[in-house]
Scaffold this motif. Structure first.
Motif, PDB file in Angstrom:
ATOM      1  N   ALA A 129       0.830  -1.203   0.000  1.00 19.34           N
ATOM      2  CA  ALA A 129       0.000   0.000   0.000  1.00 19.34           C
ATOM      3  C   ALA A 129       0.869   1.260   0.000  1.00 19.34           C
ATOM      4  CB  ALA A 129      -0.923  -0.009   1.218  1.00 19.34           C
ATOM      5  N   GLU A 130       1.939   1.237   0.783  1.00 24.23           N
ATOM      6  CA  GLU A 130       2.848   2.387   0.812  1.00 24.23           C
ATOM      7  C   GLU A 130       3.569   2.543  -0.527  1.00 24.23           C
ATOM      8  OE1 GLU A 130       5.452   1.897   4.125  1.00 24.23           O
ATOM      9  OE2 GLU A 130       3.823   1.761   5.586  1.00 24.23           O
ATOM     10  N   LEU A 131       3.971   1.420  -1.119  1.00 28.46           N
ATOM     11  CA  LEU A 131       4.651   1.471  -2.409  1.00 28.46           C
ATOM     12  C   LEU A 131       3.770   2.107  -3.474  1.00 28.46           C
ATOM     13  CD1 LEU A 131       6.828   0.599  -4.510  1.00 28.46           C
ATOM     14  CD2 LEU A 131       5.641  -1.619  -4.627  1.00 28.46           C
ATOM     15  N   LEU A 132       2.526   1.636  -3.578  1.00 25.28           N
ATOM     16  CA  LEU A 132       1.639   2.113  -4.639  1.00 25.28           C
ATOM     17  C   LEU A 132       1.134   3.522  -4.385  1.00 25.28           C
ATOM     18  CD1 LEU A 132      -0.482  -1.094  -5.398  1.00 25.28           C
ATOM     19  CD2 LEU A 132       1.672  -0.359  -6.440  1.00 25.28           C
ATOM     20  N   ASN A 133       0.682   3.783  -3.159  1.00 23.61           N
ATOM     21  CA  ASN A 133       0.000   5.046  -2.878  1.00 23.61           C
ATOM     22  C   ASN A 133       0.936   6.202  -2.553  1.00 23.61           C
ATOM     23  OD1 ASN A 133      -2.535   3.815  -3.235  1.00 23.61           O
ATOM     24  ND2 ASN A 133      -2.540   3.087  -1.126  1.00 23.61           N
ATOM     25  N   ASP A 134       2.043   5.903  -1.864  1.00 19.75           N
ATOM     26  CA  ASP A 134       2.930   6.976  -1.405  1.00 19.75           C
ATOM     27  C   ASP A 134       4.119   7.214  -2.329  1.00 19.75           C
ATOM     28  OD1 ASP A 134       1.234   7.079   0.747  1.00 19.75           O
ATOM     29  OD2 ASP A 134       2.533   5.925   2.076  1.00 19.75           O
ATOM     30  N   VAL A 135       4.584   6.163  -3.009  1.00 15.90           N
ATOM     31  CA  VAL A 135       5.789   6.287  -3.829  1.00 15.90           C
ATOM     32  C   VAL A 135       5.450   6.407  -5.312  1.00 15.90           C
ATOM     33  CG1 VAL A 135       7.987   5.224  -4.477  1.00 15.90           C
ATOM     34  CG2 VAL A 135       7.143   5.000  -2.125  1.00 15.90           C
ATOM     35  N   LEU A 136       4.722   5.425  -5.840  1.00 19.62           N
ATOM     36  CA  LEU A 136       4.517   5.364  -7.281  1.00 19.62           C
ATOM     37  C   LEU A 136       3.404   6.273  -7.788  1.00 19.62           C
ATOM     38  CD1 LEU A 136       4.926   1.549  -8.005  1.00 19.62           C
ATOM     39  CD2 LEU A 136       6.546   3.394  -8.475  1.00 19.62           C
ATOM     40  N   ARG A 137       2.268   6.309  -7.100  1.00 18.29           N
ATOM     41  CA  ARG A 137       1.113   7.035  -7.647  1.00 18.29           C
ATOM     42  C   ARG A 137       1.404   8.519  -7.880  1.00 18.29           C
ATOM     43  NH1 ARG A 137      -3.817   5.007  -7.834  1.00 18.29           N
ATOM     44  NH2 ARG A 137      -3.409   3.576  -6.095  1.00 18.29           N
TER      45      ARG A 137
END
Length: 295
Positions: A222-230
């Motif tokens: 969730a942190e990878l997708l929402n905080d870093v990549l999105r």
């Protein structure tokens, strides 16, 4: 898998190719994930994992995943399946390191000539294919059946799911542009953005496959997708798409992209993305227990 370590006894001087065969839910993927985790030290060249499970067009999906690997490793000719395989064969041969080549979820009853394309492109790699189909005669076949899987201790299910999910995402992350640096004049920025965007679908599929037992991986994902990549992709996909719409038919994609005034800034921010992505990969490595070599 390792007959080459004692060729005088086994009569083999290169790693084996093994087809892991079984019905739905028999644990094929889990078994090879556990194997890759436990025997990671035997593959200093890394683990290459392609997932064809449920793909409508397996060759197209296989080629797309190989293109992502080629882009991450700087292989120039990745325009076709043959180009990808040939380029990887040269690169891996030059490195001279043993690696593991996994193609998970190979559809049943592919023609032999198509099936052989799934094999690793270098004799330095051990190959594992998982399938529900019958491919006797192409490689050593190991059959799994449901009773074997049911004898696994239930108390280890959560730990196994968490480690396997972490390992899946770790492989996906560390082979993509972002963690793997993109040189100043290497690759297309559009391909880099597409490669990172594919992590959304891959991550969701991984979390669904391993279920709620992989709770720690859900949090990291969730942190990878929402905080870093999105935030990164929302901004740069919009900027690049707007510029791509201006390309004249007589101008090549590569030439047009090189003329983009914001290209240098995107490459700089893409390089800066490496630090947070590497931190995520390290957290996944802490769960999987495997430190995958990075270039």
């Amino acid at each position: 898998m390792h007959p080459h370590v004692a060729p005088l006894l086994t009569g083999r001087s290169v790693p084996a190719t093994v087809i892991l065969r079984g019905g739905p839910g028999t644990g094929k993927t889990t078994l090879i994930e556990e194997y890759a985790i436990r025997f990671a030290a035997a593959f200093p060249g890394g683990v290459f994992w392609m997932d064809l499970d449920g793909c409508v067009n397996p060759i197209e999906a296989y080629t797309a995943q190989l293109r992502s690997v080629c882009a991450a490793l700087g292989v120039a000719d990745a325009s076709s399946l043959e180009g990808c395989l040939n380029g990887l064969a040269i690169l891996l041969g030059r490195r001279g390191l043993a690696c593991l080549w996994v193609v998970d979820g190979v559809p049943a009853e592919l023609p032999d000539q198509v099936m052989r394309r799934m094999f690793a492109p270098t004799a330095l790699a051990a190959t594992v294919l998982t399938t529900r189909g019958s491919y006797d005669g192409l490689a050593a076949v190991m059959d799994l059946d449901e009773p074997q899987v049911r004898r696994l201790p239930a108390t280890n299910a959560g730990l196994t799911a968490e480690r396997a999910a972490a390992f899946d995402l770790q492989i996906e992350l560390t082979t993509r542009i972002g963690v793997q640096l993109l040189g100043e004049h290497e690759g297309l920025l559009r391909e880099a953005l597409n490669s990172l965007h594919q992590l959304f679908d891959t991550t969701r599929a991984t979390l669904r496959r391993h279920g709620p037992d992989a709770a720690a991986v859900h949090t990291i994902a969730a942190e990878l997708l929402n905080d870093v990549l999105r935030p990164f992709l929302v901004r740069w996909h919009t900027e690049l798409s707007a510029y791509e719409e201006q390309r004249a038919a007589s101008v090549g994609v590569w030439q047009h992209e090189r003329q983009w005034p914001m290209a240098a800034q995107l490459r700089t921010e893409l390089s800066a993305l490496r630090e947070p992505l590497t931190m995520v990969a390290q957290r996944l490595a802490g769960l999987s227990g495997v430190a995958i070599p990075q270039r």
